[in-house]
Design a protein around this motif. Structure first.
Motif, PDB file in Angstrom:
ATOM      1  N   ALA A 210       0.894  -1.237  -0.039  1.00 22.04           N
ATOM      2  CA  ALA A 210       0.053  -0.107  -0.120  1.00 22.04           C
ATOM      3  C   ALA A 210       0.923   1.162  -0.042  1.00 22.04           C
ATOM      4  CB  ALA A 210      -0.832   0.071   1.158  1.00 22.04           C
ATOM      5  N   ARG A 211       1.950   1.057   0.710  1.00 21.82           N
ATOM      6  CA  ARG A 211       2.851   2.222   0.676  1.00 21.82           C
ATOM      7  C   ARG A 211       3.397   2.641  -0.680  1.00 21.82           C
ATOM      8  NH1 ARG A 211       7.238   1.191   4.624  1.00 21.82           N
ATOM      9  NH2 ARG A 211       8.219   3.299   4.031  1.00 21.82           N
ATOM     10  N   ALA A 212       3.832   1.442  -1.079  1.00 26.51           N
ATOM     11  CA  ALA A 212       4.489   1.493  -2.656  1.00 26.51           C
ATOM     12  C   ALA A 212       3.631   2.249  -3.656  1.00 26.51           C
ATOM     13  CB  ALA A 212       5.224   0.224  -2.681  1.00 26.51           C
ATOM     14  N   LYS A 213       2.313   1.667  -3.592  1.00 26.63           N
ATOM     15  CA  LYS A 213       1.498   2.082  -4.571  1.00 26.63           C
ATOM     16  C   LYS A 213       1.388   3.869  -4.425  1.00 26.63           C
ATOM     17  CE  LYS A 213      -0.667  -2.449  -5.247  1.00 26.63           C
ATOM     18  NZ  LYS A 213      -1.838  -3.285  -5.196  1.00 26.63           N
ATOM     19  N   ALA A 214       1.145   4.215  -3.221  1.00 23.43           N
ATOM     20  CA  ALA A 214       0.875   5.406  -2.837  1.00 23.43           C
ATOM     21  C   ALA A 214       2.078   6.497  -2.961  1.00 23.43           C
ATOM     22  CB  ALA A 214       0.436   5.709  -1.540  1.00 23.43           C
ATOM     23  N   ALA A 215       3.274   5.908  -2.920  1.00 21.97           N
ATOM     24  CA  ALA A 215       4.477   6.878  -3.081  1.00 21.97           C
ATOM     25  C   ALA A 215       4.725   7.366  -4.605  1.00 21.97           C
ATOM     26  CB  ALA A 215       5.852   5.930  -2.694  1.00 21.97           C
ATOM     27  N   PRO A 216       5.330   8.508  -4.512  1.00 25.88           N
ATOM     28  CA  PRO A 216       5.488   9.241  -5.790  1.00 25.88           C
ATOM     29  C   PRO A 216       6.479   8.443  -6.770  1.00 25.88           C
ATOM     30  CG  PRO A 216       6.053  10.776  -4.126  1.00 25.88           C
ATOM     31  CD  PRO A 216       5.657   9.408  -3.381  1.00 25.88           C
ATOM     32  N   ALA A 217       6.442   8.514  -8.124  1.00 26.45           N
ATOM     33  CA  ALA A 217       7.044   7.757  -8.950  1.00 26.45           C
ATOM     34  C   ALA A 217       8.561   7.935  -8.720  1.00 26.45           C
ATOM     35  CB  ALA A 217       6.751   7.885 -10.146  1.00 26.45           C
ATOM     36  N   GLY A 218       9.379   6.921  -9.035  1.00 19.97           N
ATOM     37  CA  GLY A 218      10.768   6.917  -8.779  1.00 19.97           C
ATOM     38  C   GLY A 218      11.354   6.910  -7.302  1.00 19.97           C
ATOM     39  N   GLU A 219      10.467   6.718  -6.354  1.00 16.35           N
ATOM     40  CA  GLU A 219      10.742   6.809  -4.903  1.00 16.35           C
ATOM     41  C   GLU A 219      11.318   5.498  -4.297  1.00 16.35           C
ATOM     42  OE1 GLU A 219       8.473   7.930  -1.060  1.00 16.35           O
ATOM     43  OE2 GLU A 219       8.801   9.730  -2.181  1.00 16.35           O
ATOM     44  N   PHE A 220      12.160   5.419  -3.521  1.00 15.06           N
ATOM     45  CA  PHE A 220      12.776   4.187  -2.722  1.00 15.06           C
ATOM     46  C   PHE A 220      11.716   3.916  -1.551  1.00 15.06           C
ATOM     47  CE2 PHE A 220      15.074   2.524   0.710  1.00 15.06           C
ATOM     48  CZ  PHE A 220      15.335   1.387   0.128  1.00 15.06           C
ATOM     49  N   VAL A 221      11.065   3.234  -1.132  1.00 16.84           N
ATOM     50  CA  VAL A 221      10.181   2.784  -0.318  1.00 16.84           C
ATOM     51  C   VAL A 221      10.769   2.071   0.645  1.00 16.84           C
ATOM     52  CG1 VAL A 221       7.872   2.180   0.793  1.00 16.84           C
ATOM     53  CG2 VAL A 221       8.258   3.228  -1.624  1.00 16.84           C
ATOM     54  N   ASP A 222      11.318   2.431   1.821  1.00 16.54           N
ATOM     55  CA  ASP A 222      12.212   1.708   2.612  1.00 16.54           C
ATOM     56  C   ASP A 222      11.078   0.773   3.728  1.00 16.54           C
ATOM     57  OD1 ASP A 222      11.699   4.269   3.924  1.00 16.54           O
ATOM     58  OD2 ASP A 222      12.577   3.112   5.902  1.00 16.54           O
ATOM     59  N   ALA A 223      11.518  -0.405   3.862  1.00 11.85           N
ATOM     60  CA  ALA A 223      10.841  -1.545   4.737  1.00 11.85           C
ATOM     61  C   ALA A 223      11.599  -1.669   6.080  1.00 11.85           C
ATOM     62  CB  ALA A 223      10.322  -2.807   3.658  1.00 11.85           C
ATOM     63  N   ILE A 224      12.872  -2.200   5.926  1.00 12.00           N
ATOM     64  CA  ILE A 224      13.377  -2.363   7.439  1.00 12.00           C
ATOM     65  C   ILE A 224      15.114  -2.359   6.997  1.00 12.00           C
ATOM     66  CG2 ILE A 224      13.543  -4.972   6.275  1.00 12.00           C
ATOM     67  CD1 ILE A 224      13.207  -5.810   9.205  1.00 12.00           C
ATOM     68  N   THR A 225      15.672  -2.050   8.174  1.00 16.25           N
ATOM     69  CA  THR A 225      17.228  -1.917   8.091  1.00 16.25           C
ATOM     70  C   THR A 225      17.544  -3.185   8.789  1.00 16.25           C
ATOM     71  OG1 THR A 225      17.014   0.416   7.963  1.00 16.25           O
ATOM     72  CG2 THR A 225      19.113  -0.400   8.766  1.00 16.25           C
ATOM     73  N   ILE A 226      18.577  -3.771   8.171  1.00 23.75           N
ATOM     74  CA  ILE A 226      19.247  -5.081   8.900  1.00 23.75           C
ATOM     75  C   ILE A 226      20.685  -5.095   8.710  1.00 23.75           C
ATOM     76  CG2 ILE A 226      17.079  -6.487   8.420  1.00 23.75           C
ATOM     77  CD1 ILE A 226      18.631  -7.760   5.907  1.00 23.75           C
ATOM     78  N   ARG A 227      21.266  -5.642   9.504  1.00 21.88           N
ATOM     79  CA  ARG A 227      22.670  -5.738   9.415  1.00 21.88           C
ATOM     80  C   ARG A 227      23.306  -6.260   8.009  1.00 21.88           C
ATOM     81  NH1 ARG A 227      24.832  -6.396  15.195  1.00 21.88           N
ATOM     82  NH2 ARG A 227      23.194  -5.714  16.362  1.00 21.88           N
ATOM     83  N   ALA A 228      24.338  -6.036   7.722  1.00 22.88           N
ATOM     84  CA  ALA A 228      24.878  -6.363   6.510  1.00 22.88           C
ATOM     85  C   ALA A 228      25.155  -8.064   6.329  1.00 22.88           C
ATOM     86  CB  ALA A 228      26.203  -5.653   6.047  1.00 22.88           C
ATOM     87  N   GLU A 229      25.519  -8.612   7.498  1.00 24.24           N
ATOM     88  CA  GLU A 229      25.514 -10.023   7.338  1.00 24.24           C
ATOM     89  C   GLU A 229      24.231 -10.689   7.307  1.00 24.24           C
ATOM     90  OE1 GLU A 229      26.204  -8.808  11.755  1.00 24.24           O
ATOM     91  OE2 GLU A 229      26.792  -7.987   9.668  1.00 24.24           O
TER      92      GLU A 229
END
Length: 632
Positions: A210-229
């Motif tokens: 739902a967030r992705a569909k509502a976001a402006p075109a070309g935008e990165f919609v972040d979901a979660i931040t996790i450790r690189a490993e």
């Protein structure tokens, strides 16, 4: 002719004192200043509105001789500087070179979001064409040297986030590589993509869609931040899915994802609320503290960002000069009272539980918090500090102090019967206890007999339990750097409520931290204020010292509860003193129990609760045994 003119003027001056040096004669010089000054003031006000949040440049552009071009130019500089607000103040009076050209300096002060305040002086040129004054549409009106082609380039530099430290100065958090995982806006991501977010990252795929569909075109919609490993392990499953995007970065993290999580707290991309907490130099793109110490000390840990603004050549893109520099300031570490090894030991002990549990350990003589753990799964909610529970029979420590203060002694007879009725309310003992009849207060404490203590309710004044609890620090605001609940013991409205409070039920509530401080008070003799961050949290005594005789009696009671009472599971772990507790609670309409145990050994006091545990001795006791056996 020039000589004649001069004579005429001189003659006129002597007669009327009204000769003007202006080409247009009369008072037209003042008129030009007023007219040009008025349009410049209008322009300054329109500029302020254009750079306000959600502002538009059209009104400012309309006051110039090239509205479309200038409006776009003004908006572009706003975007380049990332200005949140601006003040534009005309200086002195306009200077007019003739009847159609006037200039006036503008003092500009812009708040560069996430950096600081940038000040400069530009010059507005007002020109009169066709009887109307307009602002000349020049980049120099916005910033000197912009002209038609040059531009401003802003660079923001974040200092490394400072660490949260343990009591010995060892870093509990360091800056580690992370990956921000998200999706492209729109409909590029598929149902399989969102299902993978739910399955592998515990992200609500439907909400992300739902967030992705509502976001402006070309935008990165972040979901979660996790450790690189963690991302490295998930990459084969996630990276090939349609619409998945990632960004690299750093984040201040503990050594593992679970270590002291609810205490240290978490970080994430700023939201409206966390951005307010982060202070005026934070940016919506920043990783900021969202819970725990990371949130409470966000500004201290983050420091102050720095930045530069350069004037660049529009053709070569090379820097002409740096026109603004803001020096950043490194964050400052936050030193806590946490003992790293004890925290690890507490978490390992809770990992043996199948039910939600919390364990707190404090230094009895100072109130300094040594460990605060929640398990068996990690959680952002620090129930060890904030949980509001009926303390059950651990509260008989306070009840005993109240009875001793009312004139009873350790040998006062307290009969243990199967049940006791108080004005129509029947109280019973916990299931594991067989009524033993005659006995002393010490025996009632050792065996945790509810009916024995309740039988003495008439010996106490209505506010006796509230006053006794205050002697242990219960009922006061703890004032810690992070959220914590100090418990409450309201004055009972009747005898039934008073009886319930004597066994830690009814309206009595406390957190595991508060109960650990009750045990610490018995150990030390004086209730101490809890301290997590020295210098920030108030330290010292929370109440007057307990009477010496009361301290001696309670220390005996708690020690003999281990050597020959309900806390015998802790025997063999040194000179441990403890009190068990089982509290009845209603969860989803059903009566269940929480298991407690509180005590101390040496200068370390502790408390543990197990939600849904059968009893203190059978459920909480083994966790404490594991904890005590792992450190000396």
């Amino acid at each position: 002719m020039k000589r004649t003119t001069a004579i005429v003027c001189l003659s006129s001056l002597l007669i009327t004192a009204g000769c003007s040096g202006s080409k247009s004669g009369g008072n037209s010089g003042n008129d030009e200043q007023k007219a040009s000054g008025a349009v410049i003031k209008q322009f300054a006000d329109a500029w302020v509105k254009a750079w306000a949040p959600n502002g538009k440049p059209d009104a400012a552009g309309a006051l110039t001789d090239n509205p479309t071009v200038f409006a776009k130019r003004l908006d572009g500089v706003d975007s380049a500087l990332v200005a949140s607000t601006v003040t534009v103040t005309p200086q002195n009076n306009p200077k007019c070179s003739d009847g159609s050209n006037c200039t006036q300096d503008l003092a500009v002060e812009a708040q560069l979001r996430g950096i600081g305040t940038m000040k400069w002086t530009s010059t507005a040129t007002a020109v009169k064409t066709g009887g109307t004054w307009k602002i000349k549409a020049s980049g120099d009106t916005i910033y000197p040297g912009l002209g038609d082609n040059n531009y401003l380039k802003r660079v923001r530099a974040l200092p490394a986030r400072a660490s949260i430290l343990d009591r010995n100065g060892v870093a509990l958090t360091t800056n580690r590589q992370v990956v921000i995982v998200g999706v492209a806006s729109g409909t590029k991501a598929t149902a399989a993509t969102y299902a993978a977010f739910t399955q592998y990252l515990q992200v609500d795929g439907a909400k992300l869609a739902a967030r992705a569909k509502a976001a402006p075109a070309g935008e990165f919609v972040d979901a979660i931040t996790i450790r690189a490993e963690e991302w490295d392990a998930l990459r084969p499953k996630m990276s090939a899915l349609p619409g998945v995007l990632t960004m690299g970065g750093t984040q201040s993290l503990p050594p593992t994802a679970t270590f002291a999580r609810s205490l240290i707290g978490t970080m994430n991309t700023a939201t409206v609320d966390t951005l307010k907490n982060a202070g005026p130099t934070a940016s919506a793109q920043d990783q900021v503290g969202t819970t725990g110490l990371q949130y409470a000390f966000q500004q201290q840990l983050a420091g102050t960002p720095g930045g530069t603004v350069a004037l660049r050549d529009g053709k070569t893109k090379l820097t002409i000069k740096t026109v603004f520099t803001q020096q950043g300031a490194a964050g400052k570490p936050v030193k806590t009272t946490i003992d790293t090894n004890m925290q690890k030991t507490a978490e390992a002990a809770l990992a043996t539980s199948k039910l939600p549990a919390s364990l707190v350990a404090v230094q009895a003589s100072t109130g300094q918090i040594l460990a605060a753990a929640n398990g068996p799964q990690s959680t952002n909610y620090n129930r060890a500090f904030q949980g509001r529970y009926a303390p059950g029979s651990t509260f008989k420590i306070v009840t005993s102090a109240a009875l001793l203060g009312a004139g009873e002694t350790t040998t006062t007879p307290l009969p243990c019967t199967p049940t006791i009725n108080v004005f129509g309310k029947t109280f019973k003992n916990y299931d594991g206890l067989t009524a033993y009849g005659a006995g002393t207060m010490q025996k009632a404490f050792n065996e945790s007999c509810n009916t024995a203590f309740i039988s003495q309710h008439a010996k106490l004044s209505k506010d006796a339990m509230t006053k006794a609890a205050a002697m242990f620090g219960i009922g006061r605001e703890l004032g810690l750097s992070v959220g914590a609940y100090g418990g409450q013991v309201p004055a009972p409205k009747d005898d039934v409520e008073e009886a319930a409070s004597m066994i830690g039920q009814g309206t009595v509530t406390a957190s595991p931290l508060a109960i650990s401080l009750v045990a610490a008070t018995v150990d030390h003799g004086t209730a101490m204020k809890p301290v997590l961050v020295p210098g920030k949290d108030a330290a010292g005594a929370a109440a007057s010292p307990l009477p010496a005789a009361t301290v001696a009696a309670l220390q005996t009671f708690m020690r003999t509860t281990v050597t020959g009472g309900t806390a015998s599971v802790l025997a063999g772990n040194g000179a441990v003193a403890a009190k068990t507790g089982t509290a009845e609670v209603v969860v989803n309409g059903k009566v269940t129990t929480n298991a407690w145990m509180a005590g101390y050994r040496g200068d370390v006091a502790f408390a543990v609760i197990v939600e849904g545990g059968a009893s203190g001795s059978h459920t909480a006791g083994p966790i404490l045994k594991t904890f005590l056996s792992s450190f000396k």
